[in-house]
Design a protein around this motif. Structure first.
Motif, PDB file in Angstrom:
ATOM      1  N   ASN A 123      -3.284  -5.187  -7.339  1.00  0.00           N
ATOM      2  CA  ASN A 123      -2.157  -4.478  -6.747  1.00  0.00           C
ATOM      3  C   ASN A 123      -2.621  -3.087  -6.363  1.00  0.00           C
ATOM      4  O   ASN A 123      -3.073  -2.327  -7.215  1.00  0.00           O
ATOM      5  CB  ASN A 123      -0.988  -4.363  -7.730  1.00  0.00           C
TER       6      ASN A 123
ATOM      7  N   LEU B  74       1.240  -1.933  -2.019  1.00  0.00           N
ATOM      8  CA  LEU B  74       1.053  -2.193  -0.592  1.00  0.00           C
ATOM      9  C   LEU B  74       1.376  -3.658  -0.312  1.00  0.00           C
ATOM     10  O   LEU B  74       1.090  -4.540  -1.132  1.00  0.00           O
ATOM     11  CB  LEU B  74      -0.381  -1.885  -0.181  1.00  0.00           C
ATOM     12  N   ASP B  75       1.974  -3.920   0.832  1.00  0.00           N
ATOM     13  CA  ASP B  75       2.391  -5.269   1.188  1.00  0.00           C
ATOM     14  C   ASP B  75       1.175  -6.062   1.666  1.00  0.00           C
ATOM     15  O   ASP B  75       0.832  -6.053   2.854  1.00  0.00           O
ATOM     16  CB  ASP B  75       3.461  -5.208   2.274  1.00  0.00           C
ATOM     17  N   GLU B  76       0.517  -6.701   0.722  1.00  0.00           N
ATOM     18  CA  GLU B  76      -0.663  -7.512   1.008  1.00  0.00           C
ATOM     19  C   GLU B  76      -0.812  -8.545  -0.099  1.00  0.00           C
ATOM     20  O   GLU B  76      -0.287  -8.353  -1.194  1.00  0.00           O
ATOM     21  CB  GLU B  76      -1.919  -6.640   1.098  1.00  0.00           C
ATOM     22  N   PRO B  77      -1.492  -9.657   0.167  1.00  0.00           N
ATOM     23  CA  PRO B  77      -1.701 -10.657  -0.886  1.00  0.00           C
ATOM     24  C   PRO B  77      -2.393 -10.022  -2.094  1.00  0.00           C
ATOM     25  O   PRO B  77      -3.267  -9.172  -1.951  1.00  0.00           O
ATOM     26  CB  PRO B  77      -2.600 -11.695  -0.221  1.00  0.00           C
ATOM     27  N   SER B  78      -1.994 -10.442  -3.291  1.00  0.00           N
ATOM     28  CA  SER B  78      -2.537  -9.807  -4.497  1.00  0.00           C
ATOM     29  C   SER B  78      -3.185 -10.779  -5.469  1.00  0.00           C
ATOM     30  O   SER B  78      -3.882 -10.348  -6.386  1.00  0.00           O
ATOM     31  CB  SER B  78      -1.434  -9.034  -5.221  1.00  0.00           C
TER      32      SER B  78
END
Length: 105
Positions: free
Chosen positions: A5, A81-85
């Motif tokens: 994350n 942040l809006d991204e795959p984690s």
């Protein structure tokens, strides 16, 4: 399973640091947690990271649904942040996950 994350924190980093520490502690108390760390980027101090390792994806998902994590960690994790984690380990000989939706069938 590895979870990464990342956070962009332009100011008030001491408060964020304390909030992120509490979130990490709440996650660490859940079954299936293996290890984790908090970090801050050396070139861009506004960029923070929380990495955690879990026995498997189910343990991580169950941790997120626990009351304690919802109270302590989710408010902080929602700032990520809006991204795959979620990442799967890639060791020699590992059969990798395929890009097939899990909700089929």
């Amino acid at each position: 399973m590895l979870v990464v994350n990342r956070f962009r924190v332009p100011d008030d980093d001491e408060r964020f640091r304390a909030d992120l520490q509490r979130a990490h502690e709440a996650l660490a108390a859940r079954p299936g947690y293996v290890t984790g760390r908090i970090g801050r980027n050396v070139d861009d101090p506004s960029l923070w990271v929380l990495t955690t390792t879990w026995e498997h994806v189910g343990a991580y998902r169950r941790a997120l649904s626990s009351y304690e994590v919802k109270m302590e960690a989710v408010p902080v994790l929602s700032r990520a942040l809006d991204e795959p984690s979620a990442y799967e380990p890639v060791d020699p000989g590992t059969v990798l996950n395929t890009g097939v939706p899990r909700s089929l069938g």
